[in-house]
Design a protein around this motif. Sequence first.
Motif, mmCIF file in Angstrom:
data_model
loop_
_atom_site.group_PDB
_atom_site.id
_atom_site.type_symbol
_atom_site.label_atom_id
_atom_site.label_comp_id
_atom_site.label_asym_id
_atom_site.label_seq_id
_atom_site.Cartn_x
_atom_site.Cartn_y
_atom_site.Cartn_z
ATOM 1 N N MET A 1 26.167 -53.194 -91.133
ATOM 2 C CA MET A 1 24.197 -53.350 -92.202
ATOM 3 C C MET A 1 22.906 -52.908 -92.188
ATOM 4 N N VAL A 2 22.341 -52.458 -93.451
ATOM 5 C CA VAL A 2 21.167 -52.071 -92.575
ATOM 6 C C VAL A 2 20.413 -52.717 -92.219
ATOM 7 N N GLN A 3 18.914 -52.736 -91.461
ATOM 8 C CA GLN A 3 18.297 -53.760 -90.679
ATOM 9 C C GLN A 3 16.922 -53.026 -91.578
ATOM 10 N N ILE A 4 16.279 -54.346 -92.214
ATOM 11 C CA ILE A 4 15.052 -52.864 -92.416
ATOM 12 C C ILE A 4 13.724 -54.107 -91.569
ATOM 13 N N ASN A 5 13.076 -52.738 -91.632
ATOM 14 C CA ASN A 5 11.941 -52.373 -90.324
ATOM 15 C C ASN A 5 10.685 -53.070 -90.680
ATOM 16 N N PHE A 6 10.169 -54.786 -90.868
ATOM 17 C CA PHE A 6 9.285 -55.011 -91.932
ATOM 18 C C PHE A 6 7.710 -54.562 -91.421
ATOM 19 N N ASP A 7 7.505 -53.713 -90.824
ATOM 20 C CA ASP A 7 6.656 -53.085 -90.281
ATOM 21 C C ASP A 7 6.362 -51.526 -90.586
ATOM 22 N N GLN A 8 7.472 -51.029 -91.149
ATOM 23 C CA GLN A 8 7.216 -49.908 -91.865
ATOM 24 C C GLN A 8 8.061 -49.865 -92.905
ATOM 25 N N PRO A 9 7.445 -50.105 -94.029
ATOM 26 C CA PRO A 9 7.425 -50.209 -95.104
ATOM 27 C C PRO A 9 8.386 -48.746 -95.965
ATOM 28 N N ILE A 10 9.441 -49.476 -96.111
ATOM 29 C CA ILE A 10 10.190 -47.986 -97.266
ATOM 30 C C ILE A 10 10.179 -48.101 -98.861
ATOM 31 N N HIS A 11 10.679 -47.600 -99.698
ATOM 32 C CA HIS A 11 11.204 -47.472 -100.707
ATOM 33 C C HIS A 11 12.253 -48.543 -101.279
ATOM 34 N N VAL A 12 12.192 -49.506 -101.603
ATOM 35 C CA VAL A 12 13.122 -50.367 -102.034
ATOM 36 C C VAL A 12 13.395 -51.130 -103.643
ATOM 37 N N HIS A 13 14.325 -49.976 -104.489
ATOM 38 C CA HIS A 13 15.227 -50.457 -105.967
ATOM 39 C C HIS A 13 15.619 -51.624 -105.597
ATOM 40 N N PHE A 14 15.157 -52.417 -106.696
ATOM 41 C CA PHE A 14 15.970 -53.936 -107.116
ATOM 42 C C PHE A 14 16.890 -53.685 -108.649
ATOM 43 N N ILE A 15 18.497 -53.679 -108.233
ATOM 44 C CA ILE A 15 18.746 -53.834 -109.031
ATOM 45 C C ILE A 15 18.769 -54.878 -109.978
ATOM 46 N N MET A 97 21.809 -53.374 -100.368
ATOM 47 C CA MET A 97 22.441 -54.514 -99.846
ATOM 48 C C MET A 97 22.192 -55.921 -100.906
ATOM 49 N N SER A 98 22.902 -56.552 -100.066
ATOM 50 C CA SER A 98 22.613 -57.992 -101.576
ATOM 51 C C SER A 98 21.476 -59.089 -101.347
ATOM 52 N N ARG A 99 20.868 -59.366 -102.750
ATOM 53 C CA ARG A 99 19.607 -60.720 -102.896
ATOM 54 C C ARG A 99 19.543 -61.070 -101.187
ATOM 55 N N ALA A 100 20.521 -61.660 -101.231
ATOM 56 C CA ALA A 100 21.236 -63.115 -99.904
ATOM 57 C C ALA A 100 20.597 -61.960 -98.534
ATOM 58 N N GLU A 101 21.517 -60.841 -98.314
ATOM 59 C CA GLU A 101 20.902 -60.580 -97.266
ATOM 60 C C GLU A 101 19.137 -60.159 -96.416
ATOM 61 N N LEU A 102 19.129 -60.057 -97.957
ATOM 62 C CA LEU A 102 17.314 -59.326 -97.290
ATOM 63 C C LEU A 102 16.539 -60.278 -97.220
ATOM 64 N N LEU A 103 17.278 -61.139 -98.195
ATOM 65 C CA LEU A 103 16.368 -63.261 -97.968
ATOM 66 C C LEU A 103 16.781 -63.446 -96.902
ATOM 67 N N GLY A 104 17.038 -63.188 -95.795
ATOM 68 C CA GLY A 104 17.918 -63.569 -95.079
ATOM 69 C C GLY A 104 16.617 -62.658 -93.495
ATOM 70 N N GLN A 105 17.524 -61.780 -93.760
ATOM 71 C CA GLN A 105 16.220 -60.743 -93.017
ATOM 72 C C GLN A 105 14.967 -60.977 -93.431
ATOM 73 N N LEU A 106 14.198 -61.127 -94.638
ATOM 74 C CA LEU A 106 13.166 -61.575 -94.318
ATOM 75 C C LEU A 106 12.648 -62.647 -94.158
ATOM 76 N N MET A 107 13.413 -63.556 -93.781
ATOM 77 C CA MET A 107 13.329 -64.904 -92.915
ATOM 78 C C MET A 107 13.210 -64.766 -91.678
ATOM 79 N N ASP A 108 14.025 -64.513 -90.645
ATOM 80 C CA ASP A 108 13.905 -63.761 -90.153
ATOM 81 C C ASP A 108 12.716 -63.946 -88.971
ATOM 82 N N PHE A 174 23.811 -68.144 -99.145
ATOM 83 C CA PHE A 174 23.044 -68.981 -98.203
ATOM 84 C C PHE A 174 23.792 -69.112 -96.661
ATOM 85 N N LEU A 175 24.485 -67.749 -96.638
ATOM 86 C CA LEU A 175 25.225 -67.770 -95.905
ATOM 87 C C LEU A 175 25.265 -66.655 -94.947
ATOM 88 N N HIS A 176 23.867 -66.310 -95.170
ATOM 89 C CA HIS A 176 23.112 -64.947 -94.731
ATOM 90 C C HIS A 176 21.481 -65.214 -93.923
#
Length: 477
Positions: A1-15, A97-108, A174-176
């Motif tokens: 799974m992709v791991q986002i580095n929130f200190d290095q902004p990238i281009h994210v497209h939301f469907i 990645m799914s919305r839930a996966e992004l939410l989980g990584q952000l919450m962390d 919610f399991l993410h």
Amino acid sequence: MVQINFDQPIHVHFIGIGGISMSGLAAVLLDRGFTVTGSDSRKSEQTSWLEGLGAQIHIPQSAANIQDDIDLVVYTAAIHPDNPEYAQAVAARLPMMSRAELLGQLMDQYPTSVAVAGTHGKTTTTSMIAHIMLAQDMDPTISVGGILPSIGGNVRVGNSGSFLTEACEYTNSFLHLNPQTGIILNIDADHLDFFKDLDDIRHSFRLFAERIPAEGTLVLSAQVPEIEAFTKGLACRVVTFGAGCGDYHAENITWDELGCASFDLCVHSDPSDRQATLSSQEQTNDSDRFLGHFTLSVPGEHNITNAAAAIACADLLGVSVAAMNEGISGFTGTDRRFQKKGEIAGVTIIDDYAHHPTEIRATLHAAKKYPAKRIWCVFQPHTYSRTKALFDEFVDALSLADNVVLADIYAARETDTLGVSSEQICQKLKEKGREAWYFPTFDEIETFLLENCAAGDLLITMGAGDVFRIGERLLGQ
């Protein structure tokens, strides 16, 4: 799974960027300096708001929207592989990645994280906690599944280490998540187009509880069946809540003329002790400490337990009783949760999101405490699968209203009717001796209501689809 580095902004497209949760996540990424693009099937207040924040949004969805400079594609559970943008992203081998996966990584990224789960009451309880956190000046980041007037929308971007969100069970989203504080309000049969049965749902909620770390806390309804079996072996602390039971329990409940409750909130002397927690219903009041007296500004018995969960969470986070009181009393509801839309010719019009029999019962019980001559419920069932699976329960719940008007089923993500219809619900209600009508169009419903509602009546538009438009059109909004 992709791991986002929130200190290095990238281009994210939301469907599906206009969705209530997707739009919130997009707003948080924009605040963190990310380049955000997205698409949806139509324009909305959410897409216009995001464009104002700097997002580039395409209407409608098209494969051409997937450009080479996109670093990550995020999609919702409603997006299927045949979606043109999804298919193009797969073909281009873009990270996804799914919305839930992004939410989980952000919450962390937040040391103080709270996730509110449950079949019912998530939006209301999350909003109550949000009000309490704001009263305490915790400056939280908030993602709520509805429009909360006090934050001007469905998301608030804070500058502290506190993060508050809803945790949806549908498709096991919610399991993410790995919250420090996880709340389970209830476990009921729903989303049976995904879950096999209630045992399957209960299993998923147990897996959610297992994701809370050992140093974290599960805030659990004392009414969850077989609670000892459900909590056995959990590494985290378990604290229960309820009305008249649980570690945090509401007592001495009184009601005002609009059906809003006031109550004392008492706490067993050591809610951090797990063995004491599981036998909490057997403890005596001698072991209680008085936490405070609270007054709700939203009606209904169900909101007592929602408030108890919110207060328990706040107490565990070290929030002052004064901030709890300010937050609880200051919460007047979110959009589409027993929301007063206005009055016409002496008829009060309320809108409510209830779309499950348990929620319908809670809303109609709240309505019965409201000063009204008759209760009219205009109900629009949500999805064929839910209507078929819970058909008898819908009939029983709707029987609480004096008069029921049925609109056609809102298909949402489904196409198969499964041989079920609103007209069948109407017929069953009539067989039970209830006053019920079915009309295939909103225009017919509005005409009928104008001819039959009288001054002093309470009219509730109810459902998760677009039934709210009936009340708004009656009011000329």
